[in-house]
Design an enzyme around this catalytic site. Structure first.
Site, PDB file in Angstrom:
ATOM      1  N   LYS A   1      37.012  46.152  40.242  1.00 50.38           N
ATOM      2  CA  LYS A   1      36.062  45.399  39.429  1.00 50.38           C
ATOM      3  C   LYS A   1      35.124  44.581  40.316  1.00 50.38           C
ATOM      4  O   LYS A   1      35.523  44.063  41.372  1.00 50.38           O
ATOM      5  CB  LYS A   1      36.840  44.488  38.470  1.00 50.38           C
ATOM      6  CG  LYS A   1      35.994  43.820  37.381  1.00 50.38           C
ATOM      7  CD  LYS A   1      36.894  43.032  36.435  1.00 50.38           C
ATOM      8  CE  LYS A   1      36.110  42.344  35.324  1.00 50.38           C
ATOM      9  NZ  LYS A   1      36.988  41.582  34.408  1.00 50.38           N
TER      10      LYS A   1
ATOM     11  N   SER B   1      36.214  42.389  29.639  1.00 54.93           N
ATOM     12  CA  SER B   1      35.093  42.550  30.553  1.00 54.93           C
ATOM     13  C   SER B   1      35.329  43.606  31.630  1.00 54.93           C
ATOM     14  O   SER B   1      34.430  43.931  32.408  1.00 54.93           O
ATOM     15  CB  SER B   1      34.805  41.209  31.238  1.00 54.93           C
ATOM     16  OG  SER B   1      35.940  40.775  31.995  1.00 54.93           O
TER      17      SER B   1
ATOM     18  N   SER C   1      40.857  40.863  28.986  1.00 56.30           N
ATOM     19  CA  SER C   1      39.838  41.715  29.582  1.00 56.30           C
ATOM     20  C   SER C   1      40.352  42.915  30.355  1.00 56.30           C
ATOM     21  O   SER C   1      39.569  43.738  30.819  1.00 56.30           O
ATOM     22  CB  SER C   1      38.930  40.882  30.501  1.00 56.30           C
ATOM     23  OG  SER C   1      38.121  40.021  29.741  1.00 56.30           O
TER      24      SER C   1
END
Length: 471
Positions: free
Chosen positions: A79, A154, A178
């Site tokens: 990420k 996210s 997330s």
């Protein structure tokens, strides 16, 4: 031609050992998927093509010489808010679009020590603020299963990368769901460990008392392998801690179902949940109803505490120290224009909300009460775990929704986190595992169930998850 569907770390290791294919072959297969698919899906912000090809050749040699480690040759996506030395770590924000990480996050260091290969950095909601990966400054990621829908957020880019077979496993972060929510939307496994079980050193902070690094994978076994490598106390993170003694393992586990939280679920989601409960019973688990009376306040509590911490953590991005800078006629205008243009709409919304709840006239009325509610939620879990070993809920109240469907209604978007935020507020470990499908408009959309356990009992979650998925 390597069949990437259904691969796990153990299957790949066996193939490497038997010389069925090499790390270079596997990397080439994943890069081919990215080249053919990611222009549309947009799971990645950057692909480390040249670097991973070079590192894969070293992994080939390690297998030839018999020096391979646990993750040698295993491609991992990361990420965009996790620091990887020498690469941009931009949190999918214009504010950090040119920021190059000066060091590795602790988790990255541990993965490198075991031979992991890093294939690229993935798209995300800006500074991890969102539930759909539509808040990236560089455009949304699409769900590989139905590209008219969101992948969740996210960590949507990390989930999409695994779901579309562009990486074997990936790393994400979980502040209010997330990792687990995009895992459910993309039909894969998402793990949020106990708060502090994995060091946050090298993570770009959103909400410091809520953030946790997590994993996304196709199997619970892979989540377990990754977790056991990256967990542990770290001197660079004073909140990190993990006991060295192994806890006692019960022969029979009991699952608690808080039915008081399920009001308003659609019939198809509720049906899927009941089928999952029945399956656990058939597997030999005892199931009983429990009450978690204060979890109904979890979402409101989260959306006070989280913005407050956001406003504090993002104060450093002022255009003076590092990152994006917009020149104004004086210092004040520098600040105002930098933050107005460097931050997206959702980030600005949460900063303003957090500043408001921390202000002198409202601190006790909002932030103080939210912290008191947090204690009640923790107590609910503690009491529940005196009776049961696992708490089971849906991961999300709906399957993946359409792109753009909820962007103009923040409250509706926030409600997607209703089942995931309590574990972050209390700090308990939780895992989302695939539980079936709902057919919408001719497409089978995945659903997930969430399992929550006592602190540092990730082993229970792995055991239950593997039995449910027949691993």
């Amino acid at each position: 031609m390597i069949n990437l569907e259904g691969l796990t770390i153990s299957k790949v290791k066996k193939a490497f050992d038997s010389k069925e294919y090499t790390p270079s072959d596997l990397v080439a297969a994943y890069l081919a998927v990215i080249e053919s698919t990611d222009t549309d899906v947009q799971a990645f912000r950057e692909v480390f093509s040249d670097e991973i090809v070079s590192e894969a050749k070293k992994a080939d040699l390690a297998y030839a010489q018999g020096t391979a480690k646990v993750l040698t040759g295993i491609p991992i996506a990361v990420k965009d808010n996790i620091l990887l030395s020498g690469h941009i770590a931009g949190a999918s924000s214009k504010m950090l679009e040119h920021f190059v990480a000066p060091y590795d996050a602790t988790a990255i260091t541990k993965l490198k020590e075991e031979g992991a290969l890093f294939i690229g950095r993935t798209n995300m909601d800006e500074f991890a603020m969102g539930s759909s990966t539509e808040n990236s400054a560089y455009g949304p990621t699409k769900n590989p299963i139905d590209r008219s829908r969101v992948p969740g957020g996210s960590s949507g880019g990390s989930a999409a990368a695994v779901a579309m077979n562009a990486a074997l496993v990936s790393l994400g972060t979980d502040t209010g769901g997330s990792v687990r929510q995009p895992a459910a939307f993309c039909g894969i496994v998402g793990l949020k460990p106990t708060y502090g079980a994995i060091s946050r050193n090298g993570l770009i902070a959103m909400g410091s008392s809520l953030d946790q690094l997590g994993t996304l994978s196709r199997s619970v076994s892979d989540a377990e392998i990754l977790f056991n490598i990256v967990k542990g106390t770290d001197g660079m993170d004073s909140t990190s801690s993990y006991p060295t003694e192994k806890p006692e393992t019960k022969k029979n586990l009991t699952i608690g179902v808080p039915r008081n939280l399920f009001e308003g679920l659609t019939a198809d989601v509720l049906e899927n949940l009941e089928k999952s409960i029945t399956k656990f019973k058939e597997l030999g688990y005892e199931v009983q109803d429990i009450e978690l009376p204060n979890l109904k306040y979890a979402l409101a509590t989260y959306y006070v505490i989280m913005p407050a911490e956001v406003s504090s953590n993002l104060a450093r991005f002022d255009g003076v120290k590092y990152g994006f800078h917009h020149e104004g006629k004086d210092l004040l205008e520098d600040y105002l224009k930098t933050r107005r243009e460097g931050f997206g709409k959702e980030v600005r919304r949460r900063i303003m909300l957090g500043t408001y709840v921390l202000s002198a006239g409202y601190y006790d009325a909002f932030y103080g009460k939210a912290q008191a509610a947090r204690d009640l939620i923790r107590t609910d879990y503690q009491r529940a775990f005196e009776l049961v070993d696992i708490v089971l809920t849906p991961t999300t109240p709906t399957p993946a929704f359409k792109l753009g469907e909820k962007t103009n209604d923040p409250l509706t978007m926030y409600l997607e986190d209703v089942f995931t935020v309590p574990a972050n507020i209390a700090g308990n470990p939780a895992i989302s595992i695939p539980s079936g499908f709902i057919e919408k408009e001719g497409t089978k959309l995945p659903l997930g169930i969430q399992l929550v356990s006592q602190n540092y009992r990730e082993d229970i979650l792995f055991r239950a998850g593997k039995s449910f998925l027949n691993e």
